[in-house]
Design a protein around this motif. Sequence first.
Motif, mmCIF file in Angstrom:
data_model
loop_
_atom_site.group_PDB
_atom_site.id
_atom_site.type_symbol
_atom_site.label_atom_id
_atom_site.label_comp_id
_atom_site.label_asym_id
_atom_site.label_seq_id
_atom_site.Cartn_x
_atom_site.Cartn_y
_atom_site.Cartn_z
ATOM 1 N N VAL A 72 0.846 -1.190 0.000
ATOM 2 C CA VAL A 72 0.000 0.000 0.000
ATOM 3 C C VAL A 72 0.882 1.241 0.000
ATOM 4 O O VAL A 72 2.058 1.193 0.374
ATOM 5 C CB VAL A 72 -0.946 0.025 1.224
ATOM 6 C CG1 VAL A 72 -1.874 -1.189 1.207
ATOM 7 C CG2 VAL A 72 -0.162 0.065 2.528
ATOM 8 N N GLU A 73 0.318 2.358 -0.422
ATOM 9 C CA GLU A 73 1.057 3.619 -0.436
ATOM 10 C C GLU A 73 1.138 4.206 0.963
ATOM 11 O O GLU A 73 0.207 4.082 1.768
ATOM 12 C CB GLU A 73 0.376 4.622 -1.370
ATOM 13 C CG GLU A 73 0.536 4.329 -2.844
ATOM 14 C CD GLU A 73 0.034 5.476 -3.692
ATOM 15 O OE1 GLU A 73 0.867 6.286 -4.157
ATOM 16 O OE2 GLU A 73 -1.198 5.571 -3.875
ATOM 17 N N GLY A 74 2.261 4.870 1.252
ATOM 18 C CA GLY A 74 2.434 5.555 2.531
ATOM 19 C C GLY A 74 2.894 4.634 3.632
ATOM 20 O O GLY A 74 3.035 3.418 3.453
ATOM 21 N N TYR A 115 8.338 -0.916 5.970
ATOM 22 C CA TYR A 115 8.067 0.338 5.277
ATOM 23 C C TYR A 115 9.290 0.736 4.472
ATOM 24 O O TYR A 115 10.394 0.850 5.013
ATOM 25 C CB TYR A 115 7.722 1.445 6.276
ATOM 26 C CG TYR A 115 7.557 2.812 5.637
ATOM 27 C CD1 TYR A 115 6.672 3.013 4.588
ATOM 28 C CD2 TYR A 115 8.304 3.901 6.096
ATOM 29 C CE1 TYR A 115 6.521 4.261 3.997
ATOM 30 C CE2 TYR A 115 8.157 5.162 5.513
ATOM 31 C CZ TYR A 115 7.258 5.325 4.469
ATOM 32 O OH TYR A 115 7.117 6.564 3.884
ATOM 33 N N ARG A 128 10.680 4.629 -1.327
ATOM 34 C CA ARG A 128 9.590 4.504 -2.297
ATOM 35 C C ARG A 128 8.251 4.961 -1.738
ATOM 36 O O ARG A 128 7.278 5.127 -2.491
ATOM 37 C CB ARG A 128 9.472 3.053 -2.785
ATOM 38 C CG ARG A 128 10.680 2.567 -3.594
ATOM 39 C CD ARG A 128 10.488 1.125 -4.018
ATOM 40 N NE ARG A 128 11.597 0.638 -4.815
ATOM 41 C CZ ARG A 128 11.651 0.686 -6.146
ATOM 42 N NH1 ARG A 128 10.653 1.225 -6.812
ATOM 43 N NH2 ARG A 128 12.695 0.224 -6.790
ATOM 44 N N GLY A 129 8.174 5.144 -0.420
ATOM 45 C CA GLY A 129 6.912 5.534 0.188
ATOM 46 C C GLY A 129 5.854 4.448 0.132
ATOM 47 O O GLY A 129 4.663 4.719 -0.037
ATOM 48 N N LEU A 130 6.287 3.181 0.291
ATOM 49 C CA LEU A 130 5.379 2.039 0.217
ATOM 50 C C LEU A 130 5.511 1.164 1.458
ATOM 51 O O LEU A 130 6.607 1.022 2.012
ATOM 52 C CB LEU A 130 5.683 1.197 -1.026
ATOM 53 C CG LEU A 130 5.535 1.873 -2.392
ATOM 54 C CD1 LEU A 130 6.039 0.937 -3.487
ATOM 55 C CD2 LEU A 130 4.108 2.283 -2.648
ATOM 56 N N SER A 131 4.399 0.577 1.874
ATOM 57 C CA SER A 131 4.389 -0.345 3.010
ATOM 58 C C SER A 131 3.990 -1.742 2.571
ATOM 59 O O SER A 131 3.051 -1.903 1.772
ATOM 60 C CB SER A 131 3.403 0.132 4.081
ATOM 61 O OG SER A 131 3.809 1.347 4.664
ATOM 62 N N VAL A 176 -1.775 -0.966 -3.873
ATOM 63 C CA VAL A 176 -1.121 -0.453 -5.072
ATOM 64 C C VAL A 176 -1.570 -1.279 -6.279
ATOM 65 O O VAL A 176 -1.526 -2.512 -6.257
ATOM 66 C CB VAL A 176 0.419 -0.511 -4.926
ATOM 67 C CG1 VAL A 176 1.096 -0.189 -6.257
ATOM 68 C CG2 VAL A 176 0.885 0.453 -3.846
ATOM 69 N N GLY A 207 -6.784 2.626 -5.514
ATOM 70 C CA GLY A 207 -5.327 2.499 -5.516
ATOM 71 C C GLY A 207 -4.717 3.133 -6.747
ATOM 72 O O GLY A 207 -5.384 3.335 -7.766
ATOM 73 N N CYS A 208 -3.422 3.456 -6.659
ATOM 74 C CA CYS A 208 -2.730 4.049 -7.801
ATOM 75 C C CYS A 208 -2.494 2.997 -8.876
ATOM 76 O O CYS A 208 -2.483 1.799 -8.615
ATOM 77 C CB CYS A 208 -1.401 4.653 -7.348
ATOM 78 S SG CYS A 208 -0.228 3.433 -6.696
ATOM 79 N N SER A 240 -0.540 0.662 -11.444
ATOM 80 C CA SER A 240 0.732 -0.041 -11.340
ATOM 81 C C SER A 240 0.740 -1.186 -12.339
ATOM 82 O O SER A 240 -0.262 -1.459 -13.005
ATOM 83 C CB SER A 240 0.941 -0.570 -9.916
ATOM 84 O OG SER A 240 2.200 -1.192 -9.782
#
Length: 291
Positions: free
Chosen positions: A166-168, A209, A213-216, A242, A249-250, A252
């Motif tokens: 996931v983002e963040g 985390y 990349r800012g992804l978890s 993602v 979600g963004c 990808s």
Amino acid sequence: MQDSKFCTLNSYNSIEELLTKELSFSKSIVKRLLSKNFLKRGVNKGDELSLPLDLLNYQWVNPSYEGESMMVIKEDDNFIAINKQHGIHGHPLNYSERNTVVNFLRNQFCLSAFLDESKRGESNLLYRIDRETSGLMIFAKKNSIYESIRQNFNHMVKEKVYLAVVEGEFNQEGVHSHYLESFGKKGAQMRAASSGEERVSIKTSLVEYNEQRGLSLIRIELGQGVRHQIRCQLSEIGFPIVGDTLYGGCESSRLFLHAYEYRIEVDDIQFSAKAEVTDLFLTLFNLNSGL
């Protein structure tokens, strides 16, 4: 769609009469696969008819497989565990399909589930995962075991673990419960509701985390298990997966959801398996950090 030709032995008022009364095909299947004009045609003795193999072999699994080879994670007398690639369906909807997990199993293994009169080989996958999701799928070799587990699924399947990106920085660890309902065109999506028959739950925890990349990477323990449950509930708590544009979600290269581990206990039989991740999960995270 391939056809097969045969000659009729008697006359009939219509092809539909021949198929539903003489050959005992269900009306719903016949009408789904053949046009109204074709079904209305009369049939004389000795006529040559062409019928689609999807009808003649309805519920049978095509023994041909045209996809990439799949990894068999584990096999014993009762189960086969497969690591499914993302972008592939679990089971075929008709005989023409040749690129599913069940087609692979039918092609590689001589199993009675595909050959007996029940014709339910395509149903012996113990659970479904979305086409876009990768990971563990378990096939019951024996219909008796399949039926027993499906009738008591939540009791006999002791552990259902998934991984998602996931983002963040994920900060929603814990148990999340919601009522869910279908909505949209043909009920294609799920959403949280204010009431329902039963609340469903997931338990989430942060694995790693990736600050750069800012992804978890998160671990999800699935509760009851309904369609799109993980995707919907992660979106509901503010962390859509993602690649899951259906749930916010963004975009990808894929949907980053992976069925990782299942543990089953049925009578005196125990079976567990893990499907290690094999694609971009590996490049984004160090997966030896305590899954």
